[in-house]
Design a protein around this motif. Structure first.
Motif, PDB file in Angstrom:
ATOM      1  N   UNK A 137       0.816  -1.226  -0.066  1.00 18.22           N
ATOM      2  CA  UNK A 137       0.004   0.030  -0.008  1.00 18.22           C
ATOM      3  C   UNK A 137       0.925   1.053  -0.047  1.00 18.22           C
ATOM      4  N   UNK A 138       0.497   2.445  -0.239  1.00 19.58           N
ATOM      5  CA  UNK A 138       1.204   3.605  -0.163  1.00 19.58           C
ATOM      6  C   UNK A 138       1.924   3.904   1.167  1.00 19.58           C
ATOM      7  N   UNK A 139       1.371   3.217   2.183  1.00 23.73           N
ATOM      8  CA  UNK A 139       2.126   3.285   3.596  1.00 23.73           C
ATOM      9  C   UNK A 139       2.777   1.959   3.929  1.00 23.73           C
ATOM     10  N   UNK A 140       2.922   1.083   2.921  1.00 23.38           N
ATOM     11  CA  UNK A 140       3.735  -0.137   3.655  1.00 23.38           C
ATOM     12  C   UNK A 140       4.410  -0.660   2.613  1.00 23.38           C
ATOM     13  N   UNK A 141       5.730  -0.966   2.584  1.00 19.72           N
ATOM     14  CA  UNK A 141       6.509  -1.729   1.632  1.00 19.72           C
ATOM     15  C   UNK A 141       7.051  -2.955   2.302  1.00 19.72           C
ATOM     16  N   UNK A 142       6.949  -3.950   1.442  1.00 21.12           N
ATOM     17  CA  UNK A 142       7.441  -5.409   1.824  1.00 21.12           C
ATOM     18  C   UNK A 142       8.621  -5.761   1.391  1.00 21.12           C
ATOM     19  N   UNK A 143       9.588  -6.471   1.970  1.00 23.53           N
ATOM     20  CA  UNK A 143      10.784  -6.836   1.562  1.00 23.53           C
ATOM     21  C   UNK A 143      11.134  -8.533   1.682  1.00 23.53           C
ATOM     22  N   UNK A 144      10.977  -9.307   0.824  1.00 23.63           N
ATOM     23  CA  UNK A 144      10.859 -10.773   1.003  1.00 23.63           C
ATOM     24  C   UNK A 144      12.349 -11.105   0.895  1.00 23.63           C
ATOM     25  N   UNK A 145      12.757 -11.745   2.003  1.00 22.10           N
ATOM     26  CA  UNK A 145      14.379 -12.051   2.112  1.00 22.10           C
ATOM     27  C   UNK A 145      14.514 -13.525   1.939  1.00 22.10           C
ATOM     28  N   UNK A 146      13.577 -14.033   1.475  1.00 21.74           N
ATOM     29  CA  UNK A 146      13.573 -15.686   1.435  1.00 21.74           C
ATOM     30  C   UNK A 146      14.536 -16.285   0.732  1.00 21.74           C
ATOM     31  N   UNK A 147      15.114 -15.596  -0.311  1.00 21.05           N
ATOM     32  CA  UNK A 147      16.370 -15.841  -1.065  1.00 21.05           C
ATOM     33  C   UNK A 147      17.654 -16.009  -0.230  1.00 21.05           C
ATOM     34  N   UNK A 148      17.769 -14.730   0.467  1.00 19.22           N
ATOM     35  CA  UNK A 148      18.874 -14.854   1.402  1.00 19.22           C
ATOM     36  C   UNK A 148      18.619 -14.531   2.837  1.00 19.22           C
ATOM     37  N   UNK A 149      18.095 -15.451   3.459  1.00 23.27           N
ATOM     38  CA  UNK A 149      17.492 -15.155   4.714  1.00 23.27           C
ATOM     39  C   UNK A 149      18.706 -14.816   5.769  1.00 23.27           C
ATOM     40  N   UNK A 150      20.047 -15.509   5.258  1.00 25.00           N
ATOM     41  CA  UNK A 150      20.883 -15.110   6.221  1.00 25.00           C
ATOM     42  C   UNK A 150      21.250 -13.451   6.375  1.00 25.00           C
ATOM     43  N   UNK A 151      20.968 -12.804   5.419  1.00 22.59           N
ATOM     44  CA  UNK A 151      21.024 -11.222   4.969  1.00 22.59           C
ATOM     45  C   UNK A 151      19.980 -10.263   5.696  1.00 22.59           C
ATOM     46  N   UNK A 152      18.746 -10.964   6.297  1.00 23.94           N
ATOM     47  CA  UNK A 152      17.651 -10.446   6.692  1.00 23.94           C
ATOM     48  C   UNK A 152      17.977  -9.088   7.716  1.00 23.94           C
ATOM     49  N   UNK A 153      18.974  -9.862   8.745  1.00 21.50           N
ATOM     50  CA  UNK A 153      19.188  -8.868   9.946  1.00 21.50           C
ATOM     51  C   UNK A 153      19.923  -7.429   9.421  1.00 21.50           C
ATOM     52  N   UNK A 154      20.930  -7.694   8.302  1.00 21.70           N
ATOM     53  CA  UNK A 154      21.694  -6.838   7.581  1.00 21.70           C
ATOM     54  C   UNK A 154      20.878  -5.794   6.986  1.00 21.70           C
ATOM     55  N   UNK A 155      20.026  -6.335   6.252  1.00 22.25           N
ATOM     56  CA  UNK A 155      18.835  -5.566   5.375  1.00 22.25           C
ATOM     57  C   UNK A 155      18.166  -4.593   6.408  1.00 22.25           C
ATOM     58  N   UNK A 156      17.620  -5.127   7.455  1.00 28.49           N
ATOM     59  CA  UNK A 156      16.824  -4.210   8.225  1.00 28.49           C
ATOM     60  C   UNK A 156      17.886  -3.158   8.886  1.00 28.49           C
ATOM     61  N   UNK A 157      18.998  -3.338   9.147  1.00 32.66           N
ATOM     62  CA  UNK A 157      19.801  -2.543   9.690  1.00 32.66           C
ATOM     63  C   UNK A 157      20.204  -1.359   8.714  1.00 32.66           C
ATOM     64  N   UNK A 158      20.265  -1.914   7.275  1.00 37.97           N
ATOM     65  CA  UNK A 158      20.681  -0.995   6.301  1.00 37.97           C
ATOM     66  C   UNK A 158      19.507  -0.040   5.895  1.00 37.97           C
ATOM     67  N   UNK A 159      18.209  -0.527   6.067  1.00 41.03           N
ATOM     68  CA  UNK A 159      16.934   0.450   5.985  1.00 41.03           C
ATOM     69  C   UNK A 159      17.006   1.236   6.827  1.00 41.03           C
ATOM     70  N   UNK A 160      17.191   1.006   8.198  1.00 38.45           N
ATOM     71  CA  UNK A 160      16.984   1.909   9.544  1.00 38.45           C
ATOM     72  C   UNK A 160      18.003   3.003   9.206  1.00 38.45           C
ATOM     73  N   UNK A 161      19.438   2.743   8.791  1.00 33.95           N
ATOM     74  CA  UNK A 161      20.206   3.782   8.650  1.00 33.95           C
ATOM     75  C   UNK A 161      20.429   4.362   7.446  1.00 33.95           C
ATOM     76  N   UNK A 162      19.363   4.322   6.317  1.00 29.96           N
ATOM     77  CA  UNK A 162      19.429   4.881   5.182  1.00 29.96           C
ATOM     78  C   UNK A 162      19.047   6.295   5.138  1.00 29.96           C
ATOM     79  N   UNK A 163      18.501   6.946   6.284  1.00 28.71           N
ATOM     80  CA  UNK A 163      18.303   8.352   6.196  1.00 28.71           C
ATOM     81  C   UNK A 163      17.101   8.593   5.923  1.00 28.71           C
ATOM     82  N   UNK A 164      16.382   7.728   5.581  1.00 26.82           N
ATOM     83  CA  UNK A 164      14.950   7.850   4.944  1.00 26.82           C
ATOM     84  C   UNK A 164      13.800   8.107   6.083  1.00 26.82           C
ATOM     85  N   UNK A 165      14.413   7.986   7.333  1.00 28.57           N
ATOM     86  CA  UNK A 165      13.248   7.932   8.522  1.00 28.57           C
ATOM     87  C   UNK A 165      12.324   6.800   8.314  1.00 28.57           C
TER      88      UNK A 165
END
Length: 259
Positions: A137-165
């Motif tokens: 939806x315009x208020x929700x983005x989903x990121x499916x990490x099933x192809x690289x589950x071991x990188x899920x935590x790193x992806x969350x960290x990168x999104x949080x620190x992206x500067x996009x609030x």
């Protein structure tokens, strides 16, 4: 009388103007010299002739800039490649524009997270290569990490620190990224980020300018001081024009963000 007039006719047009001046000097003095001494070889120093031939066009600039120069790049290519310098400066502007598009958007889209880089144990990768990004939806983005589950935590960290609030949340192998409502404060924060990106671009531009000036001055032993000064002025002029373009981009983006 025919001899001196013939010599006057052979004078290159640019020798009738000063290298950096804005007014046309009188031809009476050169003509008097030609009449008294005979020909061009007794009238002008070769290095002065070289420097004056470099400028192919001069125009009165507005404001405090004084006279502008436009050097024939082929005449100084053994000293410095001005076309290459220009390309580097254009690249700085292009990068700034890309940074604006990636970081200063107030619209939600599938490409909103594409620029985010995730640091994994195997190296750094774009988020879009590690996860499947979709817009629920315009208020929700989903990121499916099933192809690289071991990188899920790193992806969350990168999104949080992206500067996009953004404040991503883990839901199994799905990362839920709520998109905050666009408030006035958020818009003002984006303007601040835009200024920071512009300042960073100006720093890159200063490095390009400094490298070009340094390369030009290496030719001092084999090139006249007038020629060196003329090339340096051209480089400075190119840098100032680039800064002005970046300021226009920032002004336009600020107007877009604040409405």
């Amino acid at each position: 009388m025919a001899g001196p007039l013939r010599c006057l006719w052979q004078l290159p047009p640019l020798l009738r103007y000063s290298t950096l001046g804005t007014a046309k000097p009188s031809l009476q003095a050169p003509l008097r010299g030609l009449l008294l001494h005979g020909c061009l070889d007794n009238w002008a120093h070769p290095q002065m002739v070289q420097a004056r031939h470099l400028a192919t066009k001069k125009a009165k600039a507005k404001g405090k800039g004084g006279a502008r120069v436009n050097i024939n790049t082929s005449l100084v290519e053994e000293i410095i490649g001005l076309d290459e310098v220009n390309e580097k400066m254009r690249s700085v502007v292009k990068t700034l524009q890309e940074d604006f598009n990636k970081n200063l958007s107030i619209r939600t889209s599938l490409g909103a997270l594409d620029h985010i880089t995730v640091a994994t144990k195997d190296g750094k990768f774009p988020l879009s290569q590690l996860g499947q990004i979709s817009l629920k939806s315009p208020q929700l983005i989903l990121v499916n990490m099933s192809s690289f589950p071991e990188s899920a935590a790193a992806a969350i960290k990168a999104i949080r620190e992206s500067g996009m609030n953004l404040n991503p949340e883990a839901d199994g192998l799905i990362i839920r990224v709520p998109v905050p409502m666009v408030t006035r404060e958020h818009r003002e924060n984006l303007v601040t980020v835009g200024k920071q990106l512009t300042n960073r671009a100006k720093e890159s531009l200063r490095r390009v300018r400094a490298e070009a000036i340094s390369q030009t001055r290496k030719a001092k032993s084999s090139t006249s001081e007038d020629t060196i000064r003329l090339i340096e002025k051209q480089i400075q002029q190119m840098a100032e024009d680039t800064v002005a373009e970046m300021e226009k981009l920032l002004a336009a983006k600020t107007k877009e963000l604040l409405g």
